[in-house]
Design a protein around this motif. Structure first.
Motif, PDB file in Angstrom:
ATOM      1  N   UNK A 214      -7.224  12.822  -6.510  1.00 38.25           N
ATOM      2  CA  UNK A 214      -6.752  12.319  -7.869  1.00 38.25           C
ATOM      3  C   UNK A 214      -5.205  12.878  -8.019  1.00 38.25           C
ATOM      4  N   UNK A 215      -4.106  12.023  -8.653  1.00 40.25           N
ATOM      5  CA  UNK A 215      -2.831  12.266  -8.374  1.00 40.25           C
ATOM      6  C   UNK A 215      -2.477  14.053  -8.947  1.00 40.25           C
ATOM      7  N   UNK A 216      -3.253  14.440  -9.723  1.00 43.45           N
ATOM      8  CA  UNK A 216      -2.797  15.813 -10.117  1.00 43.45           C
ATOM      9  C   UNK A 216      -3.084  16.857  -8.977  1.00 43.45           C
ATOM     10  N   UNK A 217      -4.184  16.462  -8.137  1.00 38.91           N
ATOM     11  CA  UNK A 217      -4.583  17.304  -7.227  1.00 38.91           C
ATOM     12  C   UNK A 217      -3.466  16.981  -6.182  1.00 38.91           C
ATOM     13  N   UNK A 218      -3.280  15.881  -5.892  1.00 38.57           N
ATOM     14  CA  UNK A 218      -2.199  15.318  -4.893  1.00 38.57           C
ATOM     15  C   UNK A 218      -0.904  16.319  -4.972  1.00 38.57           C
ATOM     16  N   UNK A 219      -0.467  16.428  -6.329  1.00 41.86           N
ATOM     17  CA  UNK A 219       0.828  16.956  -6.828  1.00 41.86           C
ATOM     18  C   UNK A 219       0.494  18.550  -6.653  1.00 41.86           C
ATOM     19  N   UNK A 220      -0.650  19.010  -7.115  1.00 39.24           N
ATOM     20  CA  UNK A 220      -0.521  20.698  -7.114  1.00 39.24           C
ATOM     21  C   UNK A 220      -1.126  21.234  -5.456  1.00 39.24           C
ATOM     22  N   UNK A 221      -1.752  20.418  -4.781  1.00 35.97           N
ATOM     23  CA  UNK A 221      -2.148  20.920  -3.657  1.00 35.97           C
ATOM     24  C   UNK A 221      -1.699  20.087  -2.124  1.00 35.97           C
ATOM     25  N   UNK A 222      -1.593  18.744  -2.507  1.00 38.29           N
ATOM     26  CA  UNK A 222      -1.230  18.283  -0.998  1.00 38.29           C
ATOM     27  C   UNK A 222       0.340  17.767  -0.655  1.00 38.29           C
ATOM     28  N   UNK A 250       0.093   4.083   4.753  1.00 39.36           N
ATOM     29  CA  UNK A 250       1.107   3.242   4.997  1.00 39.36           C
ATOM     30  C   UNK A 250       1.682   1.989   4.163  1.00 39.36           C
ATOM     31  N   UNK A 251       0.700   1.736   3.254  1.00 41.73           N
ATOM     32  CA  UNK A 251       0.995   0.526   2.280  1.00 41.73           C
ATOM     33  C   UNK A 251       1.186   0.877   0.881  1.00 41.73           C
ATOM     34  N   UNK A 252       1.424   2.314   0.709  1.00 41.42           N
ATOM     35  CA  UNK A 252       1.540   3.108  -0.358  1.00 41.42           C
ATOM     36  C   UNK A 252       2.630   3.151  -1.164  1.00 41.42           C
ATOM     37  N   UNK A 253       3.156   2.219  -1.958  1.00 44.22           N
ATOM     38  CA  UNK A 253       4.531   2.268  -2.548  1.00 44.22           C
ATOM     39  C   UNK A 253       5.084   3.281  -3.504  1.00 44.22           C
ATOM     40  N   UNK A 254       3.993   3.894  -4.160  1.00 44.23           N
ATOM     41  CA  UNK A 254       3.961   4.682  -5.024  1.00 44.23           C
ATOM     42  C   UNK A 254       4.410   5.965  -4.411  1.00 44.23           C
ATOM     43  N   UNK A 255       3.669   6.430  -3.382  1.00 47.87           N
ATOM     44  CA  UNK A 255       3.858   7.363  -2.583  1.00 47.87           C
ATOM     45  C   UNK A 255       5.258   7.475  -1.780  1.00 47.87           C
ATOM     46  N   UNK A 256       5.453   6.262  -1.212  1.00 48.15           N
ATOM     47  CA  UNK A 256       6.648   6.273  -0.234  1.00 48.15           C
ATOM     48  C   UNK A 256       7.816   6.081  -0.921  1.00 48.15           C
ATOM     49  N   UNK A 257       7.996   5.450  -1.811  1.00 40.02           N
ATOM     50  CA  UNK A 257       9.014   5.148  -2.716  1.00 40.02           C
ATOM     51  C   UNK A 257       9.184   5.843  -3.923  1.00 40.02           C
ATOM     52  N   UNK A 258       8.366   5.841  -4.933  1.00 45.80           N
ATOM     53  CA  UNK A 258       8.481   6.388  -6.272  1.00 45.80           C
ATOM     54  C   UNK A 258       8.519   7.903  -6.166  1.00 45.80           C
ATOM     55  N   UNK A 299       6.294  -1.097   0.844  1.00 48.29           N
ATOM     56  CA  UNK A 299       5.864   0.276   0.419  1.00 48.29           C
ATOM     57  C   UNK A 299       7.117   1.276   0.650  1.00 48.29           C
ATOM     58  N   UNK A 300       7.778   1.229   1.703  1.00 47.05           N
ATOM     59  CA  UNK A 300       8.739   1.870   2.076  1.00 47.05           C
ATOM     60  C   UNK A 300       8.985   2.545   3.390  1.00 47.05           C
ATOM     61  N   UNK A 301       8.014   1.835   4.181  1.00 49.07           N
ATOM     62  CA  UNK A 301       8.210   2.285   5.656  1.00 49.07           C
ATOM     63  C   UNK A 301       9.639   1.908   6.314  1.00 49.07           C
ATOM     64  N   UNK A 302      10.189   2.505   7.236  1.00 54.86           N
ATOM     65  CA  UNK A 302      11.084   2.211   7.844  1.00 54.86           C
ATOM     66  C   UNK A 302      11.083   1.959   9.409  1.00 54.86           C
ATOM     67  N   UNK A 303      10.106   2.396   9.966  1.00 53.91           N
ATOM     68  CA  UNK A 303      10.191   2.321  11.683  1.00 53.91           C
ATOM     69  C   UNK A 303       8.609   2.036  11.554  1.00 53.91           C
ATOM     70  N   UNK A 304       8.188   1.210  12.599  1.00 49.33           N
ATOM     71  CA  UNK A 304       6.865   0.710  12.849  1.00 49.33           C
ATOM     72  C   UNK A 304       6.337   1.309  14.352  1.00 49.33           C
ATOM     73  N   UNK A 305       5.498   2.248  14.134  1.00 50.28           N
ATOM     74  CA  UNK A 305       5.131   2.791  15.476  1.00 50.28           C
ATOM     75  C   UNK A 305       3.980   1.881  16.101  1.00 50.28           C
TER      76      UNK A 305
END
Ligand code: NOJ
Length: 736
Positions: A214-222, A250-258, A299-305
């Motif tokens: 969940x978002x709180x654990x993401x923010x506090x731990x990961x 790789x498709x998570x706009x909240x993560x990669x942009x927000x 989502x915010x990816x710049x380069x495709x591997x």
């Protein structure tokens, strides 16, 4: 009048902004971008594997980066095609997984974390960059910042373990080391913080599995280690393979942009993991490659591997209005900025004559040895059997006693086993060594040679058994459900025990194994992880007592794999253990359902770990006392000043890692029972005491609470300065 004044002020500000000198790199990026066709832009966003095979694409301006090529001649050839044949002459950036050293191999990152020595870790990364850049490699896919709390996951080897602060500290140290003080310097190698995010929480420890954070654990731990990496100046970031709650990173706009761009202001470059864009099809998130290109770009990816979705579909997607050229410009800006920052436009080529000039340089080997020394954790030392000071002849056995390849560990594409110093090679300088490998590999189940142990031990003063895991048994996709030693290795330790001679077990592994049973069959145990090129020499120094172990567990060591995930900084729960629990052997027949004490523990393996996070013995003993705070109540903008005495009460010089833990007693959401906030390596002569201090700004007690904002909450706290996460007496303080 007032209106007029405001208009004038506005005009003034506008003029000031447009007259402000533009960052020269940003100007160069803008100039170049304005000359690029859509196809050329998309070409920059494409990363290819290989050297010569990428020349054609580079010449057409359809390759922004290559990976997995380490031949400087080949790298220069690709560069020549990009710089001299493509229309705009934009250089490629050559990349590689340089994970724990390039040619000189350092201990695996988990072992480096056990050193609790960020300066040494930074030095190791600097050395890796010096060696790798001499071959033309300007970008490494390291450090891995995934919090890992389950040793079944094979990639625990690649990170710093379970703790948020240790992970962030070591990650930032690696970023500084790889990139150096000046990214334009020829020895600077761009770091890539990965895998964004939550990849280490793979359900059941099965690699690539989904996670549910969940978002709180993401923010506090990961997320904190990634934020620390961004703040340390990491130039690139890699998205992870996993999905969290159904959304692939790789498709998570909240993560990669927000979060990454808008909250943190990251202006580096974001690359996917290998085909992680394409794998969104397998996840059931994208319907085909074209859709995955659309989702990842947006989502915010710049380069495709290596999914080839951008190069194949972006033009079409722009025409269809599904992606905008503005977003493509954003990606290309980030890529060009990286290349300008790395000085690639000015110095695109590597000097082929100087490639490898610093490989295995004496100072590189010395640092790798120091890292191996400091990463070794002493878990047991009955009767002070170590160091082996009065022993002349040792029986050395086990499949890893002379295994130059496997002691380097996972992700060592470039380490050369010919340069590895094994325990056998090193110990022969100090002891008469009788060598009997007994087992052909760590998976060898044959007990046929166990008899040799008794016969050979009769001529020896002590038995040293080097066991563990081969390199292939940890790392990517190498999960394990049973964490005991494989093959007949436990029987080998038992056979050594039966000789009646002192037994020293040395474990080389890519993870923390469940070695409780083996501990009973040895007098001393040194846990070395995979120690790298200089592992043998470090071991010889430790066994002879020239050096004293100082490593500390970077993960909670389990009694049974079934306890995983198990970490010291868990929340308390409503029914924490209180020491009155009853284990299987003590349960009366037909015991009443509620007679055992309804607390959180396993009936078979109890409630504690085998050893706690931060644990590790020495050849001497340390006492930490007189932990005092300068006050007992602090405002939110103040700093807690903690003083403590640390004494070496044993007979030899040694180094202890003093650890500062904090607990926030009541929060708007439940808080971990303890959290590491500071540590210090302290070297003391026998009998010496030092009074030292930690300073902890109250601001560092902030966390994401009920309202999902990051702040310090007033209330009571406890604090420990201790030798590990399970010892010490708490001191109370209050935050107003
Ligand atoms: C896949 C791995 O997950 C990642 O860590 C690595 O950097 C890339 N492959 C490139 O080799």
């Amino acid at each position: 009048m007032r209106k007029l004044f405001n208009i004038a002020l506005g005009l003034l500000c506008l003029c000031a902004a447009s007259c402000a000198p533009k960052d020269p790199i940003e100007k160069k990026v803008d100039d170049l971008l304005s000359k690029m066709t859509l196809r050329e832009k998309i070409g920059q966003m494409n990363q290819l594997s290989g050297g010569y095979s990428s020349i054609e694409a580079a010449a057409k301006g359809e390759c922004g980066s290559i990976l997995n090529c380490v031949d400087p001649v080949e790298i220069n050839a690709v560069q020549k095609a990009a710089v001299e044949q493509s229309r705009l002459g934009i250089p490629v950036i050559a990349s590689r997984d340089v994970i724990h050293g390039f040619h000189t191999v350092f201990p695996i990152p988990l072992g480096q974390a056990a050193t609790f020595d960020p300066e040494l870790v930074e030095k190791g990364a600097r050395i890796a960059a010096i060696e790798a850049t001499s071959y033309g490699i300007k970008w490494t896919f390291s450090p891995m910042l995934d919090i890992a709390r389950d040793s079944r996951w094979g990639r625990v080897a690649e990170g710093s373990g379970e703790d948020v602060y240790l992970d962030a500290t070591m990650g930032a140290a690696m970023v500084r080391g790889y990139q150096g003080a000046d990214t334009q310097d020829p020895t600077s190698m761009a770091a890539c913080i990965k895998h964004f995010v939550g990849y280490g929480a793979a359900e059941g420890g099965r690699d690539y599995n989904g996670v549910s954070i969940p978002e709180r654990s993401l923010r506090n731990t990961y997320l904190p280690a990634f934020k620390a990496g961004v703040d340390a100046g990491a130039l690139t970031l890699m998205t992870s393979f996993n999905e969290n709650d159904g959304i692939p990173s790789t498709g998570n706009k909240w993560l990669l942009t927000d979060v990454l761009r808008n909250e943190w202001g990251f202006d580096g470059m974001v690359v996917t993991d290998w085909n992680s864009a394409g794998e969104m099809i397998a996840h059931g998130f994208a319907k085909d490659l074209k859709h995955s290109a659309e989702l990842s770009l947006n989502a915010g990816v710049d380069m495709d591997m290596m999914s080839f979705g951008f190069i194949a579909h972006l033009e079409e997607l722009v025409k269809e209005g599904k992606v905008s050229e503005k977003d493509i410009d954003r990606a290309v800006r980030n890529i060009l900025r990286l290349k300008f920052r790395m000085g690639l436009f000015e110095n695109p080529y590597v000097d082929e004559q100087k490639a490898g000039a610093m490989d295995y340089a004496p100072e590189h080997l010395a640092a790798a040895k120091q890292a191996a020394l400091e990463s070794a954790i002493l878990l047991k030392n009955d009767e002070n059997i170590l160091p082996l000071t009065n022993k002349k002849t040792i029986l050395l056995c086990g499949p890893l006693a002379d295994n130059p390849y496997d002691q380097m560990g996972t992700w060592t594409f470039d380490g050369q086993k010919e340069h590895t110093v094994t325990p056998l090679a090193a110990l022969q300088k100090d002891f008469n060594v009788i060598y009997e490998p007994v087992l052909a590999s760590t998976r060898d189940l044959s007990t046929a040679n166990l008899g040799k142990v008794r016969a050979a031990a009769s001529r020896a003063d002590a038995v040293v058994v080097v066991v563990g895991e081969e390199a292939i048994m940890s790392g990517e996709a190498h999960s394990m459900s049973d964490l005991r030693l494989k093959g007949a290795q436990s029987q080998l330790i038992e056979a050594a025990r039966q000789t009646g001679k002192p037994v020293v077990a040395v474990i080389m592994a890519g993870r923390e194994l469940t070695i409780g049973g083996d501990l009973k069959n040895c007098d001393a145990m040194l846990y070395c992880f995979h120690p790298g090129t200089m592992g043998g020499e470090a071991l010889a120094d430790l066994l002879t007592g020239r050096e004293t172990p100082s490593g500390k567990l970077p993960m909670t060591m389990l009694v049974e794999a079934g306890q995983a995930p198990f970490y010291y900084n868990h929340n308390r729960g409503g029914r924490p253990c209180n020491g009155t629990e009853t284990l299987l052997a003590d349960i009366p027949l037909q015991a009443g359902q509620t007679s055992l004490g309804n607390t959180t523990y396993y009936l078979d393996s109890g409630y504690g770990p085998l050893f706690p996070f931060g644990y590790g013995l020495s050849y001497t003993e340390f006492e930490i006392k007189n932990v005092k705070l300068d006050k007992n109540s602090y405002g939110k903008d103040e700093t807690v000043k903690i003083s403590y005495d640390i004494a070496n009460v044993g007979k030899v010089k040694g180094t202890e890692v003093a650890q500062l833990y904090v607990h926030d007693v009541v929060g708007s959401v439940a808080r971990p029972v303890k959290e590491l906030k500071r540590f210090a390596r302290v070297t003391l002569e026998p009998g010496e005491t030092k009074t030292l201090t930690f300073e902890l700004p109250v601001a560092e007690l902030a966390f994401y609470g009920l309202d999902m904002t990051c702040k310090v909450e007033s209330g009571d706290f406890k604090l420990w300065v201790s030798n590990d996460s399970a010892s010490g007496e708490p001191v109370d303080f209050e935050v107003r």
